[in-house]
Design an enzyme around this catalytic site. Structure first.
Site, PDB file in Angstrom:
ATOM      1  N   SER A 266       0.840  -1.195   0.000  1.00 57.53           N
ATOM      2  CA  SER A 266       0.000   0.000   0.000  1.00 57.53           C
ATOM      3  C   SER A 266       0.877   1.247   0.000  1.00 57.53           C
ATOM      4  CB  SER A 266      -0.892   0.007   1.234  1.00 57.53           C
ATOM      5  OG  SER A 266      -0.104   0.332   2.365  1.00 57.53           O
ATOM      6  N   LYS A 267       0.217   2.361  -0.230  1.00 62.59           N
ATOM      7  CA  LYS A 267       0.922   3.639  -0.247  1.00 62.59           C
ATOM      8  C   LYS A 267       1.641   3.864   1.087  1.00 62.59           C
ATOM      9  CE  LYS A 267      -0.681   8.379  -0.091  1.00 62.59           C
ATOM     10  NZ  LYS A 267       0.476   8.806   0.641  1.00 62.59           N
ATOM     11  N   ARG A 268       0.985   3.447   2.164  1.00 61.67           N
ATOM     12  CA  ARG A 268       1.574   3.652   3.492  1.00 61.67           C
ATOM     13  C   ARG A 268       2.891   2.892   3.679  1.00 61.67           C
ATOM     14  NH1 ARG A 268      -2.775   1.865   6.348  1.00 61.67           N
ATOM     15  NH2 ARG A 268      -4.041   2.442   4.553  1.00 61.67           N
TER      16      ARG A 268
END
Ligand code: GLU
Length: 514
Positions: A266-268
């Site tokens: 994910s982006k995180r």
């Protein structure tokens, strides 16, 4: 039967920037199309206006361009099968909805969102948390299957908003073949009556996607695993619309997993672990938050493509470095795996490093010229590239050493403390005076002079070389010092010697005075 022309589409929704998974889907579609002399189509799926993000479509187009995934048909081209934005195709879908209603495979549903919410709440209280609008519950809802003819007519005459839902058959098996996963069988009892047309007159993803794939004559649907649960519904729609004979083949790509393999990337994860998850930098139009991009980090687009190609596919041998043309030649869906592909940020850097090493010095020097703050020509930069390329991962690192262009200001104190000794200055002075008398000032002659000098003096290389490097570069390590000397030239070498040998000796004396 003549073989069907391969036509594939990449169909992103402009809800934000494309992440690695999205661009990998585009890449696999592109490779498959080019391998099979087919067409690669870009279709923008923007039926859900509530999720539309300004700038996302432009971003998608720019990202494809950066990766050299040339689109044969798309929003920027004029072709008979367009337009390629679903919001511009609104008028195309109604006819098929009517057809589905007429054949009894879809129905009108008047239930308001509060009513649906209430049903979900009641079900939750009754310990049935996953309430669905389906072949059983539809019987107690407000739709054209349960309301009387008069009631229906009155609602229609008042133009009451209503959606259209697919009428899922009870207890039927839907089977379809996935090119990557093999046969998939799903029982319709596990499927709900999805909305296919909304009260606002827009189709939902499912209907628009199937109708457009049909109208655009798509032969293969290659997309992410997250769409696998939707595929049985799509298969049913093909059946109900009588298009089964031209239904595309399906291939659902594996997920891209976090570096530790624990779930979807994910982006995180990117923010947390310090690597980009987007091809290009993206500024969120609302929060103004900036997410880094591979391009801006200094990755070559060909490395990025190579990295993506290996996230789910492999050639079946040990070759790892591929150009786009080689990928086109080698790519096949048979060699795409079913299980998730772990993303390894270190390996990503390795790919870039390898592509950098494979580039010619002249290619690298043109890139360096754009960022070089010193007034030196291409030819000089080519030589810097040659010396630095084994040590660089990104092309901007080729310019990371200022000593190629000027004498240094900061120096490596550790090397100085460890290597500058009481006899250093006399060794250095003697060596430079020998250098003064050599005929041609090139790396080989300098090296020979150096070797014979240390032999005669019966000292190890380590007694002199680090001091010379300090004087000329300020550093304790680097590429071949003799080559650096040849490159910066005799005059500059002698100037630095004069200035810096005194500087280090004074420093040494000051220190020993303490
Ligand atoms: N619009 C869908 C997406 O955003 C496309 C899925 C598909 O390729 O069918 O990924």
């Amino acid at each position: 039967m003549s073989k069907r022309k391969v036509r594939v589409r990449f169909a992103p929704s402009p809800t934000g920037p494309l992440h690695m998974g999205g661009i990998r889907t585009a890449l696999y579609n592109y490779l498959f199309a080019k391998k099979n002399n087919g067409d690669f189509i870009l279709r923008i799926e923007d039926t859900d206006q509530s999720r539309y993000v300004k700038g996302a479509e432009k971003y998608i187009i720019n990202a494809l361009k950066w990766c050299n995934l040339e689109v044969d048909e798309g929003p920027e081209s004029n072709s008979s099968k367009g337009p390629y934005r679903q919001s511009e195709r609104k008028s195309f879908y109604k006819k098929y909805v009517d057809q589905l209603i007429k054949s009894g495979n879809a129905y009108y549903a008047f239930d308001k969102s509060e009513e649906l919410e209430r049903m979900r709440e009641l079900a939750k209280q009754a310990k049935m948390p996953n309430w669905q609008y389906n072949s059983i519950t539809r019987n107690s809802m407000k739709n054209s299957l349960t309301l009387s003819k008069e009631e229906l007519e009155s609602r229609f005459s008042k133009n009451e908003p209503c959606a259209v839902r697919i009428k899922m058959p009870r207890n039927e098996e839907i089977r379809f073949y996935d090119e990557i996963r093999g046969w998939i069988v799903v029982n319709t009892n596990n499927m709900d009556d999805k909305v296919i047309f909304k009260a606002d007159g827009m189709p939902t993803y499912h209907l628009a996607n199937v109708v457009d794939d049909y109208l655009m004559d798509i032969s293969h649907v290659i997309r992410g695993e997250e769409w696998l649960p939707s595929a049985p519904l799509h298969v049913l729609l093909y059946r109900y619309l009588d298009w089964e004979n031209v239904m595309p083949k399906f291939a659902h790509l594996p997920l891209i997993l976090k570096p530790d393999g624990n779930g979807k990337l994910s982006k995180r994860d990117g923010d947390r672990l310090g690597f980009p998850v987007f091809p290009l930098e993206w500024t969120d139009p609302q929060s103004k938050e900036i997410s880094s991009g591979y391009k801006e980090k200094g990755y070559f687009s060909e490395s990025f493509v190579n990295i993506l190609a290996f996230l789910g596919w492999n050639p079946g041998n040990s070759k790892e470095l591929f150009t786009m043309d080689e990928l086109i030649k080698e790519f096949s869906l048979e060699r795409v795996g079913k299980s998730g592909a772990k993303f390894d940020p270190e390996k990503a850097k390795w790919f870039n490093q390898q592509h950098l090493r494979n580039k010619s010095n002249s290619e690298l020097s043109s890139l360096m010229l754009e960022n070089c703050k010193y007034d030196v020509g291409n030819e000089y930069l080519e030589k810097v590239a040659e010396l630095m390329k084994e040590r660089a991962t990104f092309h901007h690192e080729l310019l990371s050493e200022d000593y190629f262009f000027k004498s240094f200001e900061d120096y490596d104190q550790r090397t100085f403390r460890k290597k500058w000794k009481s006899n250093s200055i006399s060794l250095v002075n003697e060596f430079f005076s020998e250098l003064n008398s050599i005929e041609s000032f090139n790396a080989e002659t300098i090296e020979n002079t150096f070797k014979s000098f240390v032999e005669r003096k019966e000292i190890g290389m380590g007694a002199l070389l680090p001091c010379l490097r300090l004087i000329l570069t300020g550093k304790g390590m680097g590429p071949s010092l003799f080559s650096i000397m040849e490159l910066i030239g005799e005059e500059e070498v002698m100037n630095r010697f004069k200035e810096k040998s005194i500087f280090f000796e004074n420093l040494f004396l000051e220190k020993s005075d303490l």
